[in-house]
Each structure stands twice: as C-alpha cells, then as structure tokens.
Write a protein that holds these residues in place. Structure first.
Motif, PDB file in Angstrom:
ATOM      1  N   ARG A 243       0.895  -1.148   0.023  1.00  0.00           N
ATOM      2  CA  ARG A 243      -0.224  -0.051   0.012  1.00  0.00           C
ATOM      3  C   ARG A 243       0.847   1.199  -0.050  1.00  0.00           C
ATOM      4  O   ARG A 243       1.403   1.472   1.007  1.00  0.00           O
ATOM      5  CB  ARG A 243      -0.913  -0.131   1.219  1.00  0.00           C
ATOM      6  CG  ARG A 243      -1.790   1.187   1.252  1.00  0.00           C
ATOM      7  CD  ARG A 243      -2.842   1.204   2.442  1.00  0.00           C
ATOM      8  NE  ARG A 243      -3.694   0.060   2.573  1.00  0.00           N
ATOM      9  CZ  ARG A 243      -4.258  -0.393   3.600  1.00  0.00           C
ATOM     10  NH1 ARG A 243      -3.944  -0.017   4.891  1.00  0.00           N
ATOM     11  NH2 ARG A 243      -5.251  -1.514   3.476  1.00  0.00           N
ATOM     12  N   ALA A 251      -0.802   4.053  -6.939  1.00  0.00           N
ATOM     13  CA  ALA A 251      -1.010   3.210  -5.813  1.00  0.00           C
ATOM     14  C   ALA A 251      -1.756   1.931  -6.156  1.00  0.00           C
ATOM     15  O   ALA A 251      -1.666   0.892  -5.695  1.00  0.00           O
ATOM     16  CB  ALA A 251      -1.724   3.921  -4.709  1.00  0.00           C
ATOM     17  N   ALA A 255      -0.693  -1.948  -5.994  1.00  0.00           N
ATOM     18  CA  ALA A 255      -1.291  -2.804  -5.278  1.00  0.00           C
ATOM     19  C   ALA A 255      -1.673  -4.077  -5.848  1.00  0.00           C
ATOM     20  O   ALA A 255      -1.967  -5.251  -5.396  1.00  0.00           O
ATOM     21  CB  ALA A 255      -2.717  -2.324  -4.734  1.00  0.00           C
ATOM     22  N   ASP A 293       4.160   4.039   3.979  1.00  0.00           N
ATOM     23  CA  ASP A 293       3.675   2.989   3.259  1.00  0.00           C
ATOM     24  C   ASP A 293       3.439   1.850   4.154  1.00  0.00           C
ATOM     25  O   ASP A 293       3.624   1.869   5.474  1.00  0.00           O
ATOM     26  CB  ASP A 293       4.708   2.516   2.318  1.00  0.00           C
ATOM     27  CG  ASP A 293       4.586   3.718   0.951  1.00  0.00           C
ATOM     28  OD1 ASP A 293       3.956   4.534   1.014  1.00  0.00           O
ATOM     29  OD2 ASP A 293       5.645   3.486   0.192  1.00  0.00           O
ATOM     30  N   VAL A 296       0.272  -4.977   3.262  1.00  0.00           N
ATOM     31  CA  VAL A 296      -1.283  -5.527   3.464  1.00  0.00           C
ATOM     32  C   VAL A 296      -1.377  -6.933   3.539  1.00  0.00           C
ATOM     33  O   VAL A 296      -0.951  -7.592   2.601  1.00  0.00           O
ATOM     34  CB  VAL A 296      -2.451  -4.944   2.630  1.00  0.00           C
ATOM     35  CG1 VAL A 296      -3.860  -5.699   2.911  1.00  0.00           C
ATOM     36  CG2 VAL A 296      -2.609  -3.420   2.728  1.00  0.00           C
TER      37      VAL A 296
END
Length: 395
Positions: A243, A251, A255, A293, A296
């Motif tokens: 992320r 972004a 991702a 940042d 995830v």
C-alpha cells in the motif's frame, strides 16, 4: 554460514559469556528471565545492528556498565571472520572486522546474516505499519547491505523536511502573516522554494527505496505462499500487497503487484506532494513516501489483521520469516543463521512437527525454549542450560 563462537561482555544480564557454537541445531534451555533470549539477541545484533526487542541501545548494556561488547566468529565457505561490536549508549558505537577497525558499524553488515522469529513477530500481523516496514527494510539490507546507507539517507531527509515544515507552518498557512515586520511574501516564496528542493531529494531517494521494496516483495511472494501453506497445513492462501502513499492511480497499480520504474515512482511522489501540500503545512509532517507505506497481509479474501485467529496470525508471521530465510538462501547460495526464540511453546503439535521438517536441513539453527519437551525430537543437537546469566553445555 554459521556462528562458530559468541562472546559477550556486559551485554544484558551477562557480565561475561563464552559460547562455543557450530553447524546444526543448538538449543538454549532455561526458565523465563534467565537470559536465553539475550544470547540470540546478541547474534541478531551482529547481523542487523539492532535488537528485535528494543528500539534503543541503552537496555543492551548491563546495569552499572558503560558499554557492552559482542564478539562473533562467523564461518562462510570455510573462511572465518571475527566481528567485534562495541555498544556505547549516547555515543558512537564502534566495530571491528578481523583486525581492522570499521569506518562505520554498518560496514560490517553482510558478514553475518540471520533470520529471527520471536513472539514479538506477532506484531507483523496485528501491529502498526512501522513493524511491517521494518521487516521489509531489514530483509532488504540482509539481501543487499548497501541499502542500509540508503535507509539512513532517506530518514535524514525526512527529518530535515519535517523540521522545515514545522518551522515554516505559521508562515505558509493561508492568509497568515508574521506579527512583527518583514517581507512576508518574500519569506513565504523563499520557504516554498526550499521545500521544493527537499521534495526533489525525497522523491529521488524515496523512489529508489520504494522500487527496491517492490522488487523484494515480488521475489518474496512465492516463498511466502509456500511457507504459509506448509506451516499451516494448507488451510488458507496467504498473500501480501504493498500500500503506497502516492496518488491513487499509481497506488492501485502497485497494489495489483506491478513494479513501476523508479522515474515513474519519483514523478508520482512529487505530484502527490503537491496534492497534500495543505495537509502537510497544517500538520507539519511529511505525508508521502516509503515511511508512510504499509504491507497488507491477506488470508484468502480477508485481511489478516482483525480477521485471522491467533493460530493463523502466528502461522502468517512464521511464514514471513521462513519466506525470508528461503529468499536469502536462494540469493546468497548459503543459509543465513535461523533463530527461533521461544517459538515452539506457542505452536500446536501439528505446526511444531511441520516447522521442524521445514528447517531440519538449515546449516545452523539457534533455538530458545523453557523446557526440552517444547522442542521437537527431530531437532537434535547441542544443548545449553541457561540460568541467571550462566551458560553451561549439557552432556
């Protein structure tokens, strides 16, 4: 790669300790609070110049002492190197490699590489983004030690840019004026120009660091999928995405698993500075860059944080460390030292057995445990009894 010998002076609970080591499995046994973790913490410090338990060096020095010393004999490809670290809280630490003094302690990075899994690693799943960023950056340095300098440069730029934002916030706020004299417009223009210079520096160094993280993550993902699947028994699929704090379009691309070029990352970072300028001025902090940042972590279709059970969280954290071990093994053509600090007591019988099978062929494994029964029988080797700062080899 393995540690042949570890010597401590005034490190943590040890006035002195002299521990002979070697390839294979070495287990340090003893009740909690006796000093087992201090031994493997010292080994980890030689590899990373940091502790997995505390952020500052002060607690590493024995109470009443002024400095701590760690000496480690490291063997790789049948060649031995002696590393010596002098820890001086509040002052500059010193390092020696062989008989020569290192210009900076970070010059010894890469001599010893370790992968350490400890109870604190549960924070990789449940903790703040800073824990996951540190995991990625530490692995980056273990893979290519030159990134230690880049990390230091980036942190310095962020601190300096934050200092400028804090000092300039009253001047740059919309409609603000200094209470006494001065050409406010000229001062504001000069401050903005200075801030733009720091924008350029931060975008350049930040883009390089982000690019390196993304390449590392790209290479780590298949090892993570395999490691988590094996240690968990294939219950769910583990995945990790990056992320980024740049604008939404790039972004989203990141991702999805793409790795943009450095120039594209730098351009996006610089554009995002313009988009968040007002917020940065109001808050006096830098809101864009690798330091903002996150990773995830996902199990199946759900984020691991907040949804994973305790056992799944342990398996995910362990999977990340085992993936790091396999990545370094693959890259370096030699095994890093694998350290398992008080891990087996937290795992059920199935996970213990599967973990033992996964690490049985590692060149060197250092284990800490409260009781011998916590360690699977497959992991036989040298054992030490640790009690109140003394370390004695068991027959």
């Amino acid at each position: 790669m393995h540690l042949r010998h570890l010597t401590l002076a005034d490190f943590r609970s040890y006035a002195t300790a002299d521990v002979p080591l070697g390839p294979g499995v070495t287990t340090f046994l003893g009740f909690n609070g006796q000093g087992k973790t201090n031994l493997v913490e010292a080994a980890g410090y030689v590899a990373t110049l940091s502790s997995h338990r505390v952020a500052q060096d002060g607690p590493l020095v024995r109470a009443g002492a002024e400095q701590a010393i760690i000496r480690a004999a490291v063997v790789r490809d049948q060649r031995e190197q002696l590393v010596e670290l002098e820890i001086n809280p509040g002052k500059a630490n010193r390092a020696r490699l062989g008989r020569a003094a290192a210009t900076r302690p970070r010059d010894i990075l890469g001599t010893l590489r370790t992968v350490l899994f400890a109870p604190e690693d549960l924070a990789l799943v449940k903790g703040d983004p800073s824990v996951r960023r540190r995991f990625l950056d530490d692995l980056l340095v273990a893979r290519q030690p030159r990134w230690a300098a880049a990390r230091a440069d980036y942190d310095k730029i962020v601190r300096q840019r934050n200092a400028l934002l804090k000092s300039a916030t009253p001047l740059l706020r919309k409609g603000s004026r200094r209470p006494v004299g001065g050409d406010v417009d000229a001062e504001r223009e000069s401050t903005l120009q200075t801030l733009e210079v720091w924008d350029e520096h931060l975008a350049e160094v930040g883009a390089s660091l982000t690019y390196a993280r993304l390449r590392l993550l790209h290479d780590l993902r298949p090892f993570l999928a395999d490691a988590y699947g094996e240690v968990s028994g294939g219950a769910s699929a583990a995945a990790v995405t990056y992320r980024a704090s740049v604008h939404e379009d790039l972004a989203a691309q990141i991702a999805s698993g793409d790795v943009p070029e450095r120039d594209d990352l730098a351009r996006a970072m610089h554009e995002t500075f313009g988009q968040v300028r007002t917020q940065e001025v109001e808050r006096g902090v830098t809101l864009v860059g690798p330091h903002r940042d996150d990773l995830v972590l996902q199990l199946g279709d759900l984020p691991a944080k907040g949804y994973a059970s305790h056992g799944e969280s342990w398996s995910f954290a362990l999977g990340l460390r085992l993936a790091a071990f396999q990545l370094l093994r693959n890259d370096l053509k030699t095994d890093p030292v694998l350290v398992l600090d008080d891990v087996f007591a937290e795992l059920d019988a199935g996970r213990r057995h599967r973990l033992a099978g996964m690490i049985a062929d590692a060149e060197q494994v250092l284990i800490t445990a409260a009781v011998a029964d916590d360690v699977p029988e497959a992991l036989t080797g040298k054992r030490f009894h640790v009690q109140l700062g003394s370390v004695e080899e068991q027959g």
